[in-house]
Design an enzyme around this catalytic site. Structure first.
Site, PDB file in Angstrom:
ATOM      1  N   PRO A   1       0.824  -1.200   0.000  1.00 36.44           N
ATOM      2  CA  PRO A   1       0.000   0.000   0.000  1.00 36.44           C
ATOM      3  C   PRO A   1       0.866   1.262   0.000  1.00 36.44           C
ATOM      4  O   PRO A   1       1.829   1.348   0.749  1.00 36.44           O
ATOM      5  CB  PRO A   1      -0.791  -0.099   1.318  1.00 36.44           C
ATOM      6  CG  PRO A   1      -0.404  -1.390   1.930  1.00 36.44           C
ATOM      7  CD  PRO A   1       0.839  -1.847   1.296  1.00 36.44           C
ATOM      8  N   GLU A   2       0.526   2.184  -0.847  1.00 34.79           N
ATOM      9  CA  GLU A   2       1.189   3.483  -0.825  1.00 34.79           C
ATOM     10  C   GLU A   2       0.134   4.507  -0.395  1.00 34.79           C
ATOM     11  O   GLU A   2      -0.960   4.136   0.013  1.00 34.79           O
ATOM     12  CB  GLU A   2       1.762   3.802  -2.209  1.00 34.79           C
ATOM     13  CG  GLU A   2       2.839   2.791  -2.595  1.00 34.79           C
ATOM     14  CD  GLU A   2       3.694   3.232  -3.768  1.00 34.79           C
ATOM     15  OE1 GLU A   2       3.762   4.443  -4.030  1.00 34.79           O
ATOM     16  OE2 GLU A   2       4.281   2.360  -4.421  1.00 34.79           O
TER      17      GLU A   2
ATOM     18  N   ARG B   1       3.631 -10.399   5.935  1.00 41.27           N
ATOM     19  CA  ARG B   1       5.084 -10.188   6.015  1.00 41.27           C
ATOM     20  C   ARG B   1       5.564  -9.450   7.257  1.00 41.27           C
ATOM     21  O   ARG B   1       6.757  -9.237   7.430  1.00 41.27           O
ATOM     22  CB  ARG B   1       5.570  -9.465   4.757  1.00 41.27           C
ATOM     23  CG  ARG B   1       5.375 -10.338   3.543  1.00 41.27           C
ATOM     24  CD  ARG B   1       6.027  -9.777   2.326  1.00 41.27           C
ATOM     25  NE  ARG B   1       5.520 -10.490   1.165  1.00 41.27           N
ATOM     26  CZ  ARG B   1       5.783 -10.161  -0.090  1.00 41.27           C
ATOM     27  NH1 ARG B   1       6.558  -9.138  -0.351  1.00 41.27           N
ATOM     28  NH2 ARG B   1       5.292 -10.858  -1.075  1.00 41.27           N
TER      29      ARG B   1
ATOM     30  N   ARG C   1      21.111  18.309  -3.815  1.00 44.15           N
ATOM     31  CA  ARG C   1      21.070  16.875  -3.546  1.00 44.15           C
ATOM     32  C   ARG C   1      21.709  16.059  -4.669  1.00 44.15           C
ATOM     33  O   ARG C   1      21.327  16.180  -5.820  1.00 44.15           O
ATOM     34  CB  ARG C   1      19.612  16.431  -3.325  1.00 44.15           C
ATOM     35  CG  ARG C   1      19.485  15.188  -2.485  1.00 44.15           C
ATOM     36  CD  ARG C   1      18.102  15.085  -1.882  1.00 44.15           C
ATOM     37  NE  ARG C   1      17.821  16.148  -0.946  1.00 44.15           N
ATOM     38  CZ  ARG C   1      18.164  16.125   0.344  1.00 44.15           C
ATOM     39  NH1 ARG C   1      18.792  15.085   0.845  1.00 44.15           N
ATOM     40  NH2 ARG C   1      17.893  17.135   1.120  1.00 44.15           N
TER      41      ARG C   1
END
Length: 280
Positions: free
Chosen positions: A2-3, A118, A161
DNA sequence: AAGAAGCCCTGATAGC
DNA sequence: TGCTATCAGGGCTTCT
């Protein structure tokens, strides 16, 4: 997996069943997750669930005793609603009970079950006053669907970055909720190669990416909205917006735009899917 | 300080 | 057929 959109869909989906309900029984079936489920959760009987909301990929249930029940689905976590048959008798039809970790019975006849094969998920109970200082919340970056996630914000993130743009937008200390799937999809939508160092993106490209992240997530939430019913349906299962993935899990298939083959590369242990022609 | 690697876990799949 | 090795991935921890 799930995001953010899936977590939002779960929040929206369980709301009607849990808000205003009182917990009649909370039973820890298997405490072993990313962290141990605290025993204090079993003492929540009588507590009312007042609100459900999302923070990054965490689901937060606000209780009327100034506590927050914090839930993260990890990779394989599921929250399902089932109907009690008689009182606390629990009749679960939605999926196997094998990996159930927590079961919360409500006074309205429904049961909320957390299942996680999991065990990468998390369930915790915290004081509402410590929310901002909570270990797992205090380092979280921008909410991509909030007004704070501005053009300037993304420019500041990427300015100096050196790591690649995909890893950058997936870094939860910078931007929350963007996992591997939506990172690949947003970069495709923005036409940007995943491996480019963040600082090499122009202001124009960053704005394109910002809008791609937002629209990709919003589209997925909309798609999830149509499956909200499934969360309440014991036989249902809400899925990804997978029928409309453009690149994710489409190695060797045709790019929907240019018909070239979608490529897959490994980037720090994660699969990255992209189109060499459409993404520069 | 930033970035990269390691680790947790189980089920699906590939290889022998 | 049945075993074993590999892989997937979010997010924290540890190492460089």
């Amino acid at each position: 997996m799930p995001e953010l959109p899936e977590v939002q869909t779960v929040c929206d989906g369980i709301k009607d069943f849990v808000i205003g309900a009182r917990i009649t029984n909370a039973k820890i079936i298997n405490k072993k997750l990313r962290i141990e489920i605290p025993k204090s959760i079993e003492k929540l009987s009588g507590t009312e669930i007042q609100q459900v909301r999302r923070k990054a990929k965490y689901i937060i249930l606000e209780l009327n005793n100034d506590k927050l029940l914090v839930i993260h689905l990890g990779m394989s976590g599921r929250l399902t609603i089932d109907q009690n048959i008689i009182g606390d008798y629990y009749h679960k039809k939605s999926n196997s009970q094998k990996h159930d970790h927590l079961r919360i019975s409500l006074d309205n006849g429904y049961t909320l079950t957390y299942n996680d094969t999991r065990k990468f998920g998390l369930i915790d109970l915290i004081d509402s006053r410590e929310e901002s200082s909570y270990k797992y919340f205090k380092h979280l970056g921008y909410e991509p669907l909030s007004e704070n996630f501005t053009k300037q914000a993304l420019e500041d993130i990427c300015k100096a970055r050196t790591k690649n743009i995909k890893a950058t937008i997936m870094d939860a200390s910078l931007i929350v909720g963007v996992g591997n799937i939506y990172a690949c999809e947003a970069l495709f939508r923005a036409g940007i190669l995943p491996e480019r160092p963040a600082k090499t993106l122009s202001s124009k490209e960053l704005e394109r990416l910002r809008q791609a992240i937002i629209s990709t997530l919003e589209d997925a939430i909309k798609a999830g909205g149509s499956t909200i019913q499934d969360y309440a349906n014991p036989n249902g299962e809400a899925g990804y917006f997978q029928h409309s993935f453009s690149v994710y899990d489409r190695e060797d298939q045709e790019c929907k735009i240019c018909k070239n083959k979608i490529l897959r590369v490994k980037d720090s242990g994660r699969s990255t899917y992209y189109c060499k022609k459409c993404q520069k």
